[in-house]
Design an enzyme around this catalytic site. Sequence first.
Site, mmCIF file in Angstrom:
data_model
loop_
_atom_site.group_PDB
_atom_site.id
_atom_site.type_symbol
_atom_site.label_atom_id
_atom_site.label_comp_id
_atom_site.label_asym_id
_atom_site.label_seq_id
_atom_site.Cartn_x
_atom_site.Cartn_y
_atom_site.Cartn_z
ATOM 1 N N PHE A 121 0.851 -1.187 0.000
ATOM 2 C CA PHE A 121 0.000 0.000 0.000
ATOM 3 C C PHE A 121 0.888 1.239 0.000
ATOM 4 O O PHE A 121 2.056 1.187 0.406
ATOM 5 C CB PHE A 121 -0.898 0.001 1.252
ATOM 6 C CG PHE A 121 -2.372 0.072 0.938
ATOM 7 C CD1 PHE A 121 -2.990 -0.888 0.163
ATOM 8 C CD2 PHE A 121 -3.160 1.103 1.438
ATOM 9 C CE1 PHE A 121 -4.354 -0.845 -0.095
ATOM 10 C CE2 PHE A 121 -4.524 1.165 1.187
ATOM 11 C CZ PHE A 121 -5.117 0.187 0.414
ATOM 12 N N GLN A 234 -7.430 15.029 3.507
ATOM 13 C CA GLN A 234 -6.864 14.136 2.498
ATOM 14 C C GLN A 234 -7.833 13.928 1.342
ATOM 15 O O GLN A 234 -8.988 13.553 1.536
ATOM 16 C CB GLN A 234 -6.534 12.777 3.119
ATOM 17 C CG GLN A 234 -5.857 11.826 2.144
ATOM 18 C CD GLN A 234 -5.411 10.546 2.811
ATOM 19 O OE1 GLN A 234 -6.198 9.620 2.986
ATOM 20 N NE2 GLN A 234 -4.145 10.491 3.203
ATOM 21 N N HIS A 236 -8.271 11.510 -1.506
ATOM 22 C CA HIS A 236 -7.828 10.212 -2.012
ATOM 23 C C HIS A 236 -7.672 10.333 -3.521
ATOM 24 O O HIS A 236 -8.545 10.867 -4.204
ATOM 25 C CB HIS A 236 -8.863 9.136 -1.667
ATOM 26 C CG HIS A 236 -8.377 7.735 -1.846
ATOM 27 N ND1 HIS A 236 -8.109 7.201 -3.084
ATOM 28 C CD2 HIS A 236 -8.105 6.749 -0.951
ATOM 29 C CE1 HIS A 236 -7.706 5.948 -2.940
ATOM 30 N NE2 HIS A 236 -7.692 5.653 -1.649
ATOM 31 N N LEU A 250 -15.197 5.619 -3.644
ATOM 32 C CA LEU A 250 -13.800 5.213 -3.517
ATOM 33 C C LEU A 250 -13.433 4.042 -4.430
ATOM 34 O O LEU A 250 -14.192 3.101 -4.591
ATOM 35 C CB LEU A 250 -13.521 4.829 -2.065
ATOM 36 C CG LEU A 250 -12.062 4.600 -1.690
ATOM 37 C CD1 LEU A 250 -11.278 5.886 -1.804
ATOM 38 C CD2 LEU A 250 -11.976 4.057 -0.266
ATOM 39 N N GLU A 253 -7.026 1.719 -2.906
ATOM 40 C CA GLU A 253 -5.597 1.727 -3.207
ATOM 41 C C GLU A 253 -5.080 0.315 -3.451
ATOM 42 O O GLU A 253 -4.022 0.119 -4.040
ATOM 43 C CB GLU A 253 -4.848 2.358 -2.026
ATOM 44 C CG GLU A 253 -3.460 2.843 -2.330
ATOM 45 C CD GLU A 253 -2.958 3.764 -1.227
ATOM 46 O OE1 GLU A 253 -1.770 3.660 -0.899
ATOM 47 O OE2 GLU A 253 -3.743 4.584 -0.712
ATOM 48 N N ARG A 309 -0.671 9.488 -0.662
ATOM 49 C CA ARG A 309 -1.911 9.878 -1.330
ATOM 50 C C ARG A 309 -1.932 11.353 -1.737
ATOM 51 O O ARG A 309 -2.460 11.710 -2.781
ATOM 52 C CB ARG A 309 -3.103 9.557 -0.427
ATOM 53 C CG ARG A 309 -3.362 8.075 -0.305
ATOM 54 C CD ARG A 309 -4.438 7.774 0.709
ATOM 55 N NE ARG A 309 -4.784 6.353 0.677
ATOM 56 C CZ ARG A 309 -5.683 5.807 1.471
ATOM 57 N NH1 ARG A 309 -6.312 6.543 2.366
ATOM 58 N NH2 ARG A 309 -5.953 4.518 1.381
ATOM 59 N N HIS A 380 -11.665 12.509 1.167
ATOM 60 C CA HIS A 380 -11.699 11.156 1.711
ATOM 61 C C HIS A 380 -11.531 11.087 3.219
ATOM 62 O O HIS A 380 -12.234 10.333 3.897
ATOM 63 C CB HIS A 380 -10.590 10.335 1.038
ATOM 64 C CG HIS A 380 -10.516 8.913 1.498
ATOM 65 N ND1 HIS A 380 -11.573 8.036 1.395
ATOM 66 C CD2 HIS A 380 -9.495 8.205 2.046
ATOM 67 C CE1 HIS A 380 -11.222 6.848 1.867
ATOM 68 N NE2 HIS A 380 -9.969 6.923 2.278
ATOM 69 N N ARG A 415 -2.122 10.967 5.962
ATOM 70 C CA ARG A 415 -2.292 9.595 6.444
ATOM 71 C C ARG A 415 -1.863 8.592 5.393
ATOM 72 O O ARG A 415 -2.187 8.733 4.211
ATOM 73 C CB ARG A 415 -3.751 9.336 6.815
ATOM 74 C CG ARG A 415 -4.020 7.883 7.210
ATOM 75 C CD ARG A 415 -5.448 7.669 7.634
ATOM 76 N NE ARG A 415 -6.409 7.796 6.559
ATOM 77 C CZ ARG A 415 -6.696 6.846 5.672
ATOM 78 N NH1 ARG A 415 -6.045 5.696 5.679
ATOM 79 N NH2 ARG A 415 -7.634 7.036 4.753
#
Length: 604
Positions: A121, A234, A236, A250, A253, A309, A380, A415
């Site tokens: 990730f 954030q 995404h 979404l 990832e 991200r 996100h 994050r």
Amino acid sequence: MPEFQRFSYDVLVIGAGGAGLRAAIEAGAAGAKVGVVCKSLLGKAHTVMAEGGIAAALANVDDRDSWRVHFADTMRGGQYLNNWRMAELHAKEAPECVRELEAWGALFDRTKDGKILQRNFGGHRYPRLAHVGDRTGLEMIRTLQDHGIHTGMEVHMECTVLSLLLDGNRIAGACGYDRERGRFQLWEAKAVVLATGGIGRAFKITSNSWEYTGDGLALAYHAGAELQDMEFVQFHPTGMVWPISVRGILVTEGVRGEGGVLRNNEGKRFMFDDIPDLYKEQTADSEEEGWRYTQGDKNARRPPELLTRDHVARCINREVKAGRGSPHGGVFLDISWIKDRLPKAGEHIKRKLPSMYHQFKQLADLDITKEPMEVGPTTHYMMGGIRVDGDSQMSAVPGLFAAGEVAAGLHGANRLGGNSLSDLVVFGRLAGRFAAEFAKANGPVRIDEAEIQATASAALSPFDRGPSGENPYQIQYDLQEAMQDLVGIVRVESEMQQALDAIGQLRARAGRAGIAGNREYNNGWHTTIDLGNMMIVSEAITRAALLRKESRGAQFREDFPGKDPEWGKYNIVIRRGAESEMLVEKRAVTPMPDELKAVIEEMK
């Protein structure tokens, strides 16, 4: 005079996602009488939308992983504005929390020798995300809910919390109403844990569900708690962009972790064009090396699609603005290309990414095993939130705790993917434990009857104005549009000043909002209540973003595009002033102990 149904608890948990359920379980295990209030139905929390996995240094796939590497990755991803103590606890305790979920019945994917499987990730040096296909959040909620309902907690579903109650400066509970019938409720409690999630519905394009209107942050702010890092929202990088009815939903990832690549309309993998200095040594310099990394080659470095991200989202935004985007205003995310590398690639994709396959097939009539997806940035996650003590998770208000997305500290300026789910269980557990201890150490609370009656009267005022008042749905839409356009991925001072002006006007309009009908099943009423919370968090985001005159992590200032080392010494903290004005100030980052500094140096 409105009547209240009354309940009394040692610990009241507001929110029934991963953090709330884990807090309730822990408080109950400590002997506390626990009540749980949730805005939706039990089991429908936004945690179910977290798909890719839960980050924990189990070292099942790569034995070089450890809490030390995870800690260093988290601090680097957060641009060192993180609460180092929270990052340390998180890295150390996440493996135990994952094994705990497994013991309670979570069915994680497995390696060939039967261990919990882990995937790659963004921002994580090694494969670290324990997962259940691409439905990890759903499995986590199922597990916590099934375990939690046997602990004796009482659940109040489909309720809106209007205010937190105080006894002097100490928390005393909360009051609100049930959304089905509109009956007012009072939950007296010696300690309260906020686990209400984020703020995504303040923006027009978001992956967040309807509940995410910043309720917990606004409740805590009004009660006297401090907010921190509110500028760091954030986006995404991969949300659906087409069809328009599902824009923002979404795209995990995990697609990129399994080998998916990003291309512009020229077919170019544009992420190779912009690799930050901080990550150059850890990033592949060829497509071949990047592919080998996704297939488990320990000698390969991760592809640039798995950078943090914030960076990937800005790169996508750049391609779209330069005219190199997809037909519907995004870029192409392609996992189908792996058919050139793997036999039976279609079945492999369906097995690894079942939810993504069905999501695109059903919502966009697109087969991701055969053609690329169109994706773009979507609001996100909120790195900012309620400022808490790193060990206990208690806020500045005695007896008020916070855990999960509603709390600040762990993630700093950005994050890492997968850290959200481990955040929930690590700090949900801590918050529940310390909330139970606080309740045990402190006596009964006193409720101010005049205060709860005033709260109920204010909540009912939109009915007095009736349908001739301002339309709450239009106010909400206008706020979302202003935040998306003026305080979005790329920010400049002049636009954010416009946003502040717009928020002021929208707040005045919200005070004139009116609705028809009665209190039963009245979504217009619910929206008028949500508006007040959304105004608070929108103003806090904008004021913090204005004060931080640099680009760092999730904040990109076009008028201050560089990272300023001086700003790296400060968090931005927000509190309510004596005259109800919003006060914004710089607060020095707590110095990190030498032994943790050594860990970061070692892991560079």
